[in-house]
Design a protein around this motif. Structure first.
Motif, PDB file in Angstrom:
ATOM      1  N   LYS A 841      37.988  31.146  38.232  1.00  0.00           N
ATOM      2  CA  LYS A 841      37.827  31.639  36.858  1.00  0.00           C
ATOM      3  C   LYS A 841      36.775  30.834  36.108  1.00  0.00           C
ATOM      4  O   LYS A 841      36.166  31.304  35.169  1.00  0.00           O
ATOM      5  CB  LYS A 841      39.160  31.518  36.099  1.00  0.00           C
ATOM      6  CG  LYS A 841      40.148  32.596  36.495  1.00  0.00           C
ATOM      7  CD  LYS A 841      41.167  32.838  35.394  1.00  0.00           C
ATOM      8  CE  LYS A 841      42.471  32.200  35.801  1.00  0.00           C
ATOM      9  NZ  LYS A 841      43.634  32.573  35.027  1.00  0.00           N
ATOM     10  N   ARG A 842      36.604  29.593  36.552  1.00  0.00           N
ATOM     11  CA  ARG A 842      35.717  28.694  35.832  1.00  0.00           C
ATOM     12  C   ARG A 842      34.250  28.970  36.163  1.00  0.00           C
ATOM     13  O   ARG A 842      33.365  28.722  35.344  1.00  0.00           O
ATOM     14  CB  ARG A 842      36.097  27.258  36.200  1.00  0.00           C
ATOM     15  CG  ARG A 842      35.586  26.172  35.261  1.00  0.00           C
ATOM     16  CD  ARG A 842      35.839  26.443  33.805  1.00  0.00           C
ATOM     17  NE  ARG A 842      36.500  25.520  32.974  1.00  0.00           N
ATOM     18  CZ  ARG A 842      36.873  24.280  33.163  1.00  0.00           C
ATOM     19  NH1 ARG A 842      36.690  23.695  34.267  1.00  0.00           N
ATOM     20  NH2 ARG A 842      37.447  23.613  32.253  1.00  0.00           N
ATOM     21  N   ALA A 880      41.274  36.480  40.042  1.00  0.00           N
ATOM     22  CA  ALA A 880      41.584  36.890  38.675  1.00  0.00           C
ATOM     23  C   ALA A 880      40.942  38.238  38.398  1.00  0.00           C
ATOM     24  O   ALA A 880      39.801  38.478  38.785  1.00  0.00           O
ATOM     25  CB  ALA A 880      41.054  35.851  37.698  1.00  0.00           C
ATOM     26  N   GLU A 882      39.783  39.589  35.603  1.00  0.00           N
ATOM     27  CA  GLU A 882      38.560  39.709  34.783  1.00  0.00           C
ATOM     28  C   GLU A 882      37.322  39.299  35.581  1.00  0.00           C
ATOM     29  O   GLU A 882      36.241  39.840  35.401  1.00  0.00           O
ATOM     30  CB  GLU A 882      38.676  38.930  33.453  1.00  0.00           C
ATOM     31  CG  GLU A 882      38.717  37.407  33.582  1.00  0.00           C
ATOM     32  CD  GLU A 882      40.155  36.850  33.627  1.00  0.00           C
ATOM     33  OE1 GLU A 882      40.327  35.700  33.186  1.00  0.00           O
ATOM     34  OE2 GLU A 882      41.073  37.561  34.097  1.00  0.00           O
ATOM     35  N   VAL A 883      37.497  38.334  36.498  1.00  0.00           N
ATOM     36  CA  VAL A 883      36.357  37.921  37.325  1.00  0.00           C
ATOM     37  C   VAL A 883      35.997  39.062  38.279  1.00  0.00           C
ATOM     38  O   VAL A 883      34.822  39.402  38.469  1.00  0.00           O
ATOM     39  CB  VAL A 883      36.705  36.637  38.131  1.00  0.00           C
ATOM     40  CG1 VAL A 883      35.520  36.228  38.999  1.00  0.00           C
ATOM     41  CG2 VAL A 883      37.087  35.499  37.185  1.00  0.00           C
TER      42      VAL A 883
END
Length: 906
Positions: A841-842, A880, A882-883
């Protein structure tokens, strides 16, 4: 302008970040500074709690408990502080208190699984301990019964009982048990049986009881008494004497600990005792030196102990009172050993190592002095001692005086030069050189040689001594005298060092002298003490490359030298090491400054030249020949010696030779097979800075090209980590940094336990630093090392730390031009995204270029890079929603579908 003060709040945040990054010492410093700025009780409590966590990581459990207690005093419901205190108490062995803290944690947070688990584990370990204690009582009694039963004939049974007792004493609980069960009195009975095996068992058990435990050591010393311990040190049985030496060393260490810790209040009374006990033991050691009934090796062991325990360990310690006290009480006693003329009537029993050990001890004491007044006092005592023998004792007294001069010249040479200048000494030396009695001539010629070493006297000696030594060398009937005269000539003539154009002074060139030395070295009929001087001669003559070449062609001479290096007489170590440094050209090469060279030519001055046979291909051939002749096992044997002659400068020479031996990758396997890897570890951990670095570099070379688990089997592989990490320090050269990183990369890829050891040695911040290096090879090595370290959970967490650019750097490096760097960085990303999903996510947050970098990986002509890119994308899709949506919205889908159809790259 006015600087804004850093607030406690900011310091605490900085401490938290440092703690997360694994730098616990720096975090501790930040919290401590914050405490000094903070007044609010609640804020102080949190800082104490955080400090307790640092101390736990740094394994300082006493301070961890104190800090946690302060936090609990502020808030009795602080579970974190209670849990930390329970961990500290558990490590300190106060299990009942640890249990009550844990029970409190569980009652405050009944749902917390970690607390329940910890309480259960602690409960069962207490139960085990209680069981062990009750069964241990009967065991201890039983062992002593078997050992003290004089009718017990079963030797095996006694052997087993002794072994069990020694093993038991190594564990704190067992040691305490033996101590409480009247064990010291029983061990004393074992010592008094005068039977070697029982004495050894008793001494080795006592080592366990005294190790790191000051109050027990003090009690044991009071019960056994220093005279008894010194007497055991002086027995004829070598192993018993050595075991007593080990026990005394452990006792000294435990008593010294007591002097260094900052005890307050009621403990003060105890501290004074410590220094009294130390002096009492030392006084008995000094008396043992001059005791005629003490054995020769007992005397050596006493000298050895004094070397280890009297002088300061580092100049940072300011107190040198122990050395001053020893000089005051015992310098004359030490000189009695140094002035002993072997074989003369009524002389003290000494070994071939005693004189050298005395010189080393005198030198350490002299170096420990801090001001001119202290040094003057030392000189006066030496002068008085030499005069007392020289005047009014006829010839035997003159010989003792001259022997003392030799001993001082080999040790604190300033003091040696001072006594040489006393009236009549030098004349006596010169006249005794012509004595008809071999023993007397030996003493005088050796004194002349030692004097020749010290430049201050050399001109006077060159004038008088050279002709004298030449006469002796040509006309003496005795090999023992000729060999020493030859070394004197070599010393006086080697002033040119490695310089080829300063041709030697002696008629019958250097080559002739070297040939004679090799002949003597190989002649078994000559005693070893004399053959040692042949090596001393070679140590000087091998400055000349022709001599080196002939020496490595003479296999018998090499092996005779190695044989001497392994013998009992350790005073030969330095000469052997010097000869090998010369043959392998592993000394520091001084490059002359080009401008100075031009000026020198212009002024027709002498310019040092390099010998053609010192070119690299010659050196390589010489290294091969030394390896074939068995140099490694000789060096390994030299390193094992627990002898004062193995000084730190001698260790440095050995490290230099080892580094030269592992220069070529194909020789490294052989060096390891003959014990070189094992010998390098102690060389890399103590000695001069240069010596430690050279040894560490040799370890790195071995680790890079061989399978580390084969080269350093078992536990040894963990000992290699610290020396390798030392190569990362900023003051090391770029090459050392690079080799250190490559070697650590290999280790980090082996196991989690090794990665933990690397983390514990605080290597990660240094590895990261080198990822920013402009030199691309170092940057690449650091990135590859990080890639392997990233298999550790702690390191993965660091990539998510607030305010850190670690992840950004890895993503950007995955888009660099340098293909190797891309491989290392994208490999790290593949691993991180697989092992630690939050990182996925990062990635989109660290740089706007993340997508194009991943796409470029997938479109790369290199299948390896494509594979790494695909793994990263796959992990990110899974991590994730959204990614995944961002990826699908880009061209990624098309690229993937094209790749999926590619038949050549399954």
């Amino acid at each position: 302008g006015a600087h804004r003060q850093v607030t406690a709040e900011e310091l605490r945040a900085r401490g938290n970040a440092l703690f997360q990054a694994g730098d616990h010492e720096a975090a501790l410093a930040a919290y401590t500074e914050a405490l000094s700025l903070s007044d609010a009780a609640s804020e102080r409590a949190v800082l104490h709690r955080n400090r307790a966590a640092c101390y736990l990581k740094l394994e300082d459990y006493i301070k961890a408990e104190a800090d946690a207690t302060k936090a609990i005093e502020a808030d009795g419901r602080d579970v974190k502080a209670l849990f930390r205190r329970s961990q500290a108490l558990q490590q300190l062995g106060r299990l009942d208190q640890a249990v009550s803290d844990l029970q409190r944690c569980v009652s405050l947070e009944p749902r917390n699984k970690a607390f329940q688990e910890a309480l259960r584990a602690l409960g069962s370990s207490m139960h085990e301990k209680m069981k062990a204690m009750s069964c241990m009582d009967s065991k201890v009694e039983q062992m002593f019964q078997i050992l003290l039963d004089l009718d017990e004939k079963d030797a095996d049974k006694k052997q087993k009982a002794a072994q069990n007792l020694i093993v038991l004493a190594r564990e704190e609980a067992g040691a305490e048990k033996i101590f409480q069960s009247d064990g010291v009195r029983l061990l004393m009975q074992l010592l008094d049986t005068a039977k070697a095996d029982l004495m050894l068992a008793a001494l080795r058990t006592l080592v366990g009881l005294c190790s790191g435990h000051r109050s027990r050591t003090t009690a044991i010393l009071a019960e056994l008494g220093a005279p008894r311990l010194a007497a055991v040190l002086g027995v004829e049985h070598e192993q018993v004497s050595l075991a007593a030496c080990n026990l005394l060393h452990v006792m000294f260490d435990s008593l010294k600990e007591g002097l260094q810790k900052d005890f307050r209040g009621k403990e003060d009374a105890v501290v004074l005792d410590s220094s009294r006990d130390l002096k009492l033991l030392i006084k008995h050691l000094l008396e043992l030196l001059v005791l005629e009934g003490a054995s020769a090796h007992g005397r050596d062991n006493a000298l050895n102990l004094l070397i280890k325990v009297v002088p300061r360990k580092s100049p940072k310690e300011t107190n040198n009172s122990l050395s001053l006290w020893v000089i005051d009480q015992g310098l004359k006693k030490i000189l009695e050993v140094g002035s002993t003329v072997c074989g003369s009537l009524g002389s003290l029993p000494v070994t071939e190592n005693s004189r050298m050990s005395t010189s080393v001890l005198l030198n350490k004491l002299y170096e420990d002095l801090k001001c001119d007044a202290e040094r003057e006092n030392f000189h006066h005592l030496c002068e008085d001692y030499v005069r007392s023998w020289f005047e009014g004792h006829e010839l035997p007294g003159k010989l003792r005086a001259i022997q003392t001069v030799s001993c001082l010249l080999q040790g604190p040479s300033d003091a040696g030069n001072r006594v040489l200048e006393l009236e009549g000494i030098m004349d006596s030396v010169l006249s005794l050189c012509a004595s008809v009695c071999e023993a007397h001539q030996l003493v005088a010629v050796e004194a002349l040689i030692h004097a020749a070493d010290k430049a201050k006297r050399a001109s006077f000696i060159t004038a008088n001594g050279v002709n004298l030594l030449k006469e002796i060398y040509k006309h003496s009937e005795r090999d023992s005298i000729r060999i020493r005269a030859l070394v004197g000539l070599c010393k006086l003539g080697s002033a040119g060092g490695t310089d080829f154009s300063m041709k030697q002074f002696a008629e019958g060139s250097t080559m002739k002298l070297a040939k004679q030395c090799r002949k003597w070295l190989c002649n078994e009929a000559i005693d070893a003490g004399t053959r040692r001087w042949a090596v001393e001669g070679l140590a000087y003559l091998t400055f000349d490359a022709d001599v080196k070449e002939e020496f490595v062609e003479d296999k018998a001479a090499m092996q005779a030298m190695f044989h001497l290096a392994k013998s009992e007489d350790k005073s030969v170590l330095y000469a052997v090491a010097s000869t090998l440094v010369n043959c392998t050209n592993s000394y520091d090469h001084e490059e002359p400054d080009p401008q100075m060279l031009e000026l020198a030519k212009y002024a027709k001055q002498h310019i040092p030249e390099q010998h053609p046979k010192d070119k690299p291909e010659f050196v390589r051939r010489r290294v091969r020949k030394l390896l074939t002749a068995g140099v490694v096992s000789a060096l390994a044997c030299m390193v094992k010696s627990e002898n004062p002659a193995l000084t730190s400068s001698c260790r440095e020479l050995i490290s230099r030779v080892f580094l030269a031996l592992v220069e070529e990758a194909e020789d490294r396997g052989g060096v390891v097979a003959q014990g070189g890897g094992k010998a390098l570890i102690p060389l890399s951990l103590e000695g001069t800075e240069v010596g430690q670095t050279k040894a560490a570099q040799a370890l790195a070379k071995i680790t890079i090209t061989s399978n580390p688990e084969m080269a350093f089997p078992g536990e040894r592989i963990y000992e290699v980590v610290r020396p390798l990490v030392s190569l990362l320090h900023l003051q090391r050269t770029g090459l050392e940094n690079f080799e250190g990183l490559m070697a650590l990369t290999n280790l980090a890829g082996i196991s989690e336990r090794l990665r933990q050891k690397i983390l514990k040695e605080r290597a990660v911040p240094m590895i990261e630093g080198y990822m920013f290096e402009e030199h691309e090879l170092i940057r690449l090595a650091a990135t590859e090392c990080m890639c392997n370290m990233a298999m550790s959970k702690e390191v993965q967490e660091m990539f998510l730390a607030e305010g850190s650019d670690r992840l950004k750097l890895m993503v950007l490096y995955s888009g660099e031009e340098d293909e190797k760097l891309r491989r290392a960085a994208s490999g790290t990303l593949a691993m991180l995204t697989a092992l630690h999903p939050p990182i996925c996510k990062r990635i989109p947050q660290v740089t706007v270029h993340w997508l194009e970098i991943l796409q470029a990986l997938l479109l790369s002509p290199s299948a390896e890079l494509q594979h790494r890119g695909a793994v990263v994308v796959m992990n990110m899709m899974a991590a994730a929603r959204e990614v995944a949506e961002q990826l699908i919205a880009s061209e990624m889908l098309e690229i993937l579908s094209v790749l999926a159809k590619d038949k050549d790259k399954p």
